[in-house]
Design an enzyme around this catalytic site. Sequence first.
Site, PDB file in Angstrom:
ATOM      1  N   CYS A 108     -12.831 -22.603  23.183  1.00  0.00           N
ATOM      2  CA  CYS A 108     -13.653 -23.479  22.325  1.00  0.00           C
ATOM      3  C   CYS A 108     -12.938 -24.759  21.931  1.00  0.00           C
ATOM      4  O   CYS A 108     -13.582 -25.718  21.506  1.00  0.00           O
ATOM      5  CB  CYS A 108     -14.084 -22.713  21.090  1.00  0.00           C
ATOM      6  SG  CYS A 108     -12.722 -22.201  20.025  1.00  0.00           S
ATOM      7  N   ARG A 144     -19.211 -26.540   7.318  1.00  0.00           N
ATOM      8  CA  ARG A 144     -17.995 -25.856   7.786  1.00  0.00           C
ATOM      9  C   ARG A 144     -17.130 -25.601   6.559  1.00  0.00           C
ATOM     10  O   ARG A 144     -16.804 -26.536   5.824  1.00  0.00           O
ATOM     11  CB  ARG A 144     -17.247 -26.714   8.806  1.00  0.00           C
ATOM     12  CG  ARG A 144     -15.867 -26.159   9.125  1.00  0.00           C
ATOM     13  CD  ARG A 144     -15.219 -26.840  10.298  1.00  0.00           C
ATOM     14  NE  ARG A 144     -15.867 -26.477  11.543  1.00  0.00           N
ATOM     15  CZ  ARG A 144     -15.315 -26.648  12.743  1.00  0.00           C
ATOM     16  NH1 ARG A 144     -14.117 -27.178  12.861  1.00  0.00           N
ATOM     17  NH2 ARG A 144     -15.951 -26.300  13.834  1.00  0.00           N
ATOM     18  N   GLN A 165     -20.953 -22.070  18.164  1.00  0.00           N
ATOM     19  CA  GLN A 165     -20.017 -22.094  19.291  1.00  0.00           C
ATOM     20  C   GLN A 165     -20.342 -20.956  20.264  1.00  0.00           C
ATOM     21  O   GLN A 165     -20.470 -21.166  21.479  1.00  0.00           O
ATOM     22  CB  GLN A 165     -18.581 -21.930  18.761  1.00  0.00           C
ATOM     23  CG  GLN A 165     -17.536 -21.789  19.845  1.00  0.00           C
ATOM     24  CD  GLN A 165     -17.262 -23.101  20.557  1.00  0.00           C
ATOM     25  OE1 GLN A 165     -16.933 -24.086  19.907  1.00  0.00           O
ATOM     26  NE2 GLN A 165     -17.382 -23.124  21.867  1.00  0.00           N
ATOM     27  N   HIS A 204     -18.380 -18.169  13.951  1.00  0.00           N
ATOM     28  CA  HIS A 204     -18.579 -19.509  14.521  1.00  0.00           C
ATOM     29  C   HIS A 204     -19.797 -19.398  15.444  1.00  0.00           C
ATOM     30  O   HIS A 204     -19.699 -19.474  16.673  1.00  0.00           O
ATOM     31  CB  HIS A 204     -17.327 -19.957  15.271  1.00  0.00           C
ATOM     32  CG  HIS A 204     -17.281 -21.435  15.534  1.00  0.00           C
ATOM     33  ND1 HIS A 204     -18.281 -22.303  15.135  1.00  0.00           N
ATOM     34  CD2 HIS A 204     -16.351 -22.208  16.171  1.00  0.00           C
ATOM     35  CE1 HIS A 204     -17.967 -23.529  15.501  1.00  0.00           C
ATOM     36  NE2 HIS A 204     -16.810 -23.504  16.130  1.00  0.00           N
ATOM     37  N   ARG A 207     -22.554 -27.594  23.833  1.00  0.00           N
ATOM     38  CA  ARG A 207     -22.829 -27.415  22.398  1.00  0.00           C
ATOM     39  C   ARG A 207     -23.944 -28.334  21.948  1.00  0.00           C
ATOM     40  O   ARG A 207     -24.758 -27.982  21.106  1.00  0.00           O
ATOM     41  CB  ARG A 207     -21.547 -27.655  21.592  1.00  0.00           C
ATOM     42  CG  ARG A 207     -20.518 -26.612  21.981  1.00  0.00           C
ATOM     43  CD  ARG A 207     -19.603 -26.178  20.933  1.00  0.00           C
ATOM     44  NE  ARG A 207     -20.123 -26.059  19.606  1.00  0.00           N
ATOM     45  CZ  ARG A 207     -19.374 -26.222  18.523  1.00  0.00           C
ATOM     46  NH1 ARG A 207     -18.108 -26.529  18.653  1.00  0.00           N
ATOM     47  NH2 ARG A 207     -19.890 -26.059  17.323  1.00  0.00           N
ATOM     48  N   ASP A 216      -8.735 -18.463  22.270  1.00  0.00           N
ATOM     49  CA  ASP A 216      -8.785 -19.405  21.143  1.00  0.00           C
ATOM     50  C   ASP A 216      -7.364 -19.498  20.605  1.00  0.00           C
ATOM     51  O   ASP A 216      -6.499 -18.666  20.928  1.00  0.00           O
ATOM     52  CB  ASP A 216      -9.760 -18.868  20.076  1.00  0.00           C
ATOM     53  CG  ASP A 216      -9.984 -19.840  18.918  1.00  0.00           C
ATOM     54  OD1 ASP A 216      -9.581 -21.011  19.022  1.00  0.00           O
ATOM     55  OD2 ASP A 216     -10.568 -19.407  17.900  1.00  0.00           O
TER      56      ASP A 216
HETATM   57  N1   CP Z   1     -14.775 -25.742  18.922  1.00  0.00           N
HETATM   58  C1   CP Z   1     -14.942 -26.385  17.755  1.00  0.00           C
HETATM   59  O1   CP Z   1     -15.679 -25.974  16.864  1.00  0.00           O
HETATM   60  O2   CP Z   1     -14.236 -27.538  17.654  1.00  0.00           O
HETATM   61  P1   CP Z   1     -14.062 -28.421  16.351  1.00  0.00           P
HETATM   62  O3   CP Z   1     -13.176 -27.657  15.424  1.00  0.00           O
HETATM   63  O4   CP Z   1     -13.422 -29.677  16.857  1.00  0.00           O
HETATM   64  O5   CP Z   1     -15.409 -28.677  15.745  1.00  0.00           O
HETATM   65  N1  NVA Z   2     -10.615 -19.980  15.295  1.00  0.00           N
HETATM   66  C1  NVA Z   2     -10.539 -21.406  15.187  1.00  0.00           C
HETATM   67  C2  NVA Z   2     -11.730 -22.046  15.819  1.00  0.00           C
HETATM   68  C3  NVA Z   2     -11.699 -23.552  15.816  1.00  0.00           C
HETATM   69  C4  NVA Z   2     -12.922 -24.145  16.424  1.00  0.00           C
HETATM   70  C5  NVA Z   2     -10.416 -21.807  13.725  1.00  0.00           C
HETATM   71  O1  NVA Z   2     -11.054 -21.199  12.870  1.00  0.00           O
HETATM   72  O2  NVA Z   2      -9.657 -22.709  13.444  1.00  0.00           O
END
Ligand code: CP
Ligand code: NVA
Length: 309
Positions: free
Chosen positions: A267, A108, A138, A135, A293, A227
């Site tokens: 999410c 990430r 997800q 993502h 997931r 989101d």
């Molecule tokens: N939805 C999601 O990716 O959550 P986290 O940021 O907690 O991993």
């Molecule tokens: N759009 C959000 C998703 C988190 C899972 C971010 O990037 O923070």
Amino acid sequence: MKHFIHLKDISAKDLRKIIVDAKKRKNLRKRLNTLEVDKGSPLKGKMLIQMFEKASSRTRISFYLAIKQLGGGTLTLRSNELHLGQGGESIADTAKILSTYGDGFMMRTDSDEKIENFKDHLSIPIINGLSPSSHPTQVLSDVFTVEEIKKKPISKLNICWIGDSNNVLDSLIAASVKFSFKLSIGCPKKFEPGKKVRDWVKKNNRQIFIYNDVKNAVKEADVIFSDKVISLNDKVNKKKKIEQFKKFKIDTKLINTANKDCIFLHCLPRGDEVSDEVFLGKKSHVWQQALNRVHVQKSILLYCFGKLR
Ligand code: CP
Ligand code: NVA
């Protein structure tokens, strides 16, 4: 060996295969405890190294469970615990080390370029666990959840997104092309999807429908996704952006103007974009969405390791 970086770069056939496998596996382990291993232990002895440059709850835990349930294990790192980027160790050298010790790498990051750089130097599969433009784990899991709840192919449903044009939406747009579903997007003019993603949709002979009026966006929706307006590390005037999205809040009155059986998905983590009443209400399936997931990521891992049945 296959990478899992952006949905747009994976064939529709492979994405469908992952979903079919996840469905079978989920059904087969109904009576198994959390850490019991799937029959056949398909990733026995394999190690997934996960590295987070940004916070995560769901992605981190669900990947841990996913690899465990396949018979493997995981090591979770934060990038500031490594030499990478400190003391001058290059991505190439770190990638070589990861490939020496591990069997798969999930990352990430705030940099799409870094993922590409790692990909070029790894000899093990890389999975994008969230980047500025994607993502994918997800959203593939969300397609699974929609079909599980609605009991029909997503191509037969009207999907709606209310919110910012962010990484999750970019992956949802890619999914709308790969799985051929209608996608309506509701957001203020200033926050519409960028030209690059719109051109990609056009190039693939598909269309997305963008509305600056939230009521028009949710009209006839079977599923409403949202989101956080402010994503992790979003470098904006937060107060101003939240204000600009004020009219796009999903509340009971709004969701009741969509199709009668419309469901709500998110999410997580959440912010002000949805009322508690909707988020915790009957139409919301966010906890099932989070759980799925694990199941979909297991099949993503099998795809990456060349073991998808
Ligand atoms: N939805 C999601 O990716 O959550 P986290 O940021 O907690 O991993
Ligand atoms: N759009 C959000 C998703 C988190 C899972 C971010 O990037 O923070």
